[in-house]
Design an enzyme around this catalytic site. Structure first.
Site, PDB file in Angstrom:
ATOM      1  N   GLU A 175       0.830  -1.195   0.000  1.00  0.00           N
ATOM      2  CA  GLU A 175       0.000   0.000   0.000  1.00  0.00           C
ATOM      3  C   GLU A 175       0.870   1.252   0.000  1.00  0.00           C
ATOM      4  O   GLU A 175       1.688   1.449   0.911  1.00  0.00           O
ATOM      5  CB  GLU A 175      -0.902   0.039   1.235  1.00  0.00           C
ATOM      6  CG  GLU A 175      -1.989  -1.006   1.275  1.00  0.00           C
ATOM      7  CD  GLU A 175      -2.884  -0.870   2.492  1.00  0.00           C
ATOM      8  OE1 GLU A 175      -3.969  -1.472   2.482  1.00  0.00           O
ATOM      9  OE2 GLU A 175      -2.502  -0.166   3.460  1.00  0.00           O
ATOM     10  N   CYS A 176       0.682   2.115  -0.959  1.00  0.00           N
ATOM     11  CA  CYS A 176       1.279   3.443  -0.993  1.00  0.00           C
ATOM     12  C   CYS A 176       2.796   3.380  -0.768  1.00  0.00           C
ATOM     13  O   CYS A 176       3.532   2.985  -1.664  1.00  0.00           O
ATOM     14  CB  CYS A 176       0.586   4.349   0.028  1.00  0.00           C
ATOM     15  SG  CYS A 176       0.863   6.114  -0.281  1.00  0.00           S
TER      16      CYS A 176
END
Length: 429
Positions: free
Chosen positions: A316-317
């Site tokens: 994630e990210c």
């Protein structure tokens, strides 16, 4: 019944987090049992508020978290605490749903936080507008950056029938910030001293506090049972200064799904744990630690081996940034990353993505948000896209590269436990 307040403002930058932290620390020092919540998606403010209050800080959001889980969390907190403080997000009426919507849904009065540094009697117009526009129940006002006792009296007089609950003077030292928000509490050597100073500087009207009405948040409803779809699975989770943006509720959900969680540190050049069945690389600040990550040969070799073996990896990210080919930091220096996702990440001077979004999955919508200052250039075609809330406009790309699932999207696992479980199984979306 418990005393509960939602601290809100006309906009971001008014000092909501500083004031909420100061009030929480002051009440704790007065012997109160305090629980703090944060409206909307956020990772950094809850860390500071947890440090100020000494208790876990969870998210409240009528869309991402949902009314049922918000109600459960508030009722549980009311059974354990004397005071509940909820820090709003952006301005009081910003967003769909807004902080005002949350306050009205649960009957929580609003405490307006205003930056009085460049105003006096106009404070009254501002606060009366905040109260009446919705309307909301306005419990009082905390005025930030007040210059003097005379200044405070002018503000108080302007408020008419709304009490000035407390004032906080202009601070010689403020909570340090960087591009994603406040600096993490663990990075500020004297953070507890600073919080104590803020609590000491908060001039508190005891009579106004005593007059606050208690709020009935109801009995905690029975929590729904989660099917143990990850029973017997061990999930390795990166957790250090480069990977720390993870909702505590996500960890709770993984455990409720039956998973065993094993934490490791890529920054310390630790390898993916041998017993892992899947890997979770949450967001954080890889751009601040790019040099160290680029030299972490053991970590990079282990995540490549896990990928080659077909182990599910959710990035994630910041987690995605760390597994791209390269990462260009804010100075423009390019660093070699793990190379699971072909492409180059570069930091941008301006915000590149923000807002609540949902990912379509075979198990239904998985809700969450995005907030990032970097961009990924890749030839990999997205496997899916999130949908922005509430506009339904196309949001973040969701990439699949072998067993890797990667996106700037931060998922809130309790919004769809079955979809969350599928991410960590070899049969994935």
């Amino acid at each position: 019944m418990v005393k509960a307040l939602l601290l809100a403002a006309v906009a971001s930058g008014q000092g909501k987090t500083t004031v909420t932290a100061a009030l929480a620390r002051k009440l704790v020092r007065l012997g109160r049992r305090v629980r703090v919540f944060k409206c909307g998606p956020d990772f950094i403010d809850p860390m500071l508020l947890e440090r100020a209050s000494g208790a876990p800080v969870r998210s409240l959001d009528l869309w991402m978290v949902g009314k049922e889980l918000c109600s459960l969390q508030l009722a549980q907190a009311a059974a354990e605490a004397d005071v509940i403080l909820i820090e709003g997000v952006m301005g009081l009426y910003d967003g769909t749903p807004s902080s005002a919507d949350l306050a009205r849904e649960f009957g929580v009065p609003v405490m307006a936080v205003i930056d009085a540094g460049a105003m006096a009697q106009t404070a009254g117009a501002l606060v009366l507008g905040l109260r009446d526009y919705g309307p909301v129940e306005m419990a009082g006002v905390i005025a930030n950056r007040v210059a003097s006792e005379g200044h405070a009296k002018m503000v108080a007089t302007s408020l008419r029938d709304i009490p000035l609950f407390a004032t906080l003077p202009k601070q010689a030292r403020s909570l340090p910030e960087r591009h994603l928000g406040l600096v993490l509490p663990g990075e500020v050597n004297d953070i507890d001293q600073l919080l104590d100073e803020l609590a000491d500087q908060l001039v508190f009207d005891q009579a106004a506090w005593d007059s606050l009405r208690p709020v009935d948040l109801g009995a905690a409803p029975a929590a729904t049972q989660t099917e143990p779809l990850l029973a017997g699975k061990t999930i390795a989770i990166a957790r250090d200064a480069a990977f720390m943006f993870i909702y505590p509720a996500n960890l709770d959900t993984l455990r409720a799904l039956g998973a065993t969680l094993k934490f490791f540190s890529p920054l310390a050049d630790e390898t993916v744990p041998a017993e892992a069945d899947a890997v979770y690389l949450p967001g954080g600040y890889p751009e601040l630690h790019a040099a160290q990550l680029s030299q972490a040969g053991n970590w990079q070799a282990s995540i490549r081996a896990a990928h080659a073996a077909g182990m599910p990896i959710v990035a994630e990210c910041g987690g995605m940034m760390a597994v791209a080919d390269t990462l260009a930091d804010q100075s423009g220096t390019v660093w070699k990353m793990a190379g699971l996702l072909p492409g180059a990440v570069a930091m941008q001077p301006r915000l590149a993505g923000l807002g609540s979004q949902g990912l379509p999955t075979p198990q239904g919508i998985l809700r969450g948000h995005t907030f990032h200052y970097s961009k990924l250039a890749t030839d990999v075609a997205p496997a899916a896209y999130t949908s922005k809330h509430p506009s339904a406009i196309q949001g973040e790309a969701w990439y699949r590269a072998g067993s890797l699932s990667a996106s700037y999207f931060h998922a809130y696992f309790p919004s769809n436990p079955a979809a969350s479980a599928a991410l960590f199984l070899r049969s994935v979306i």
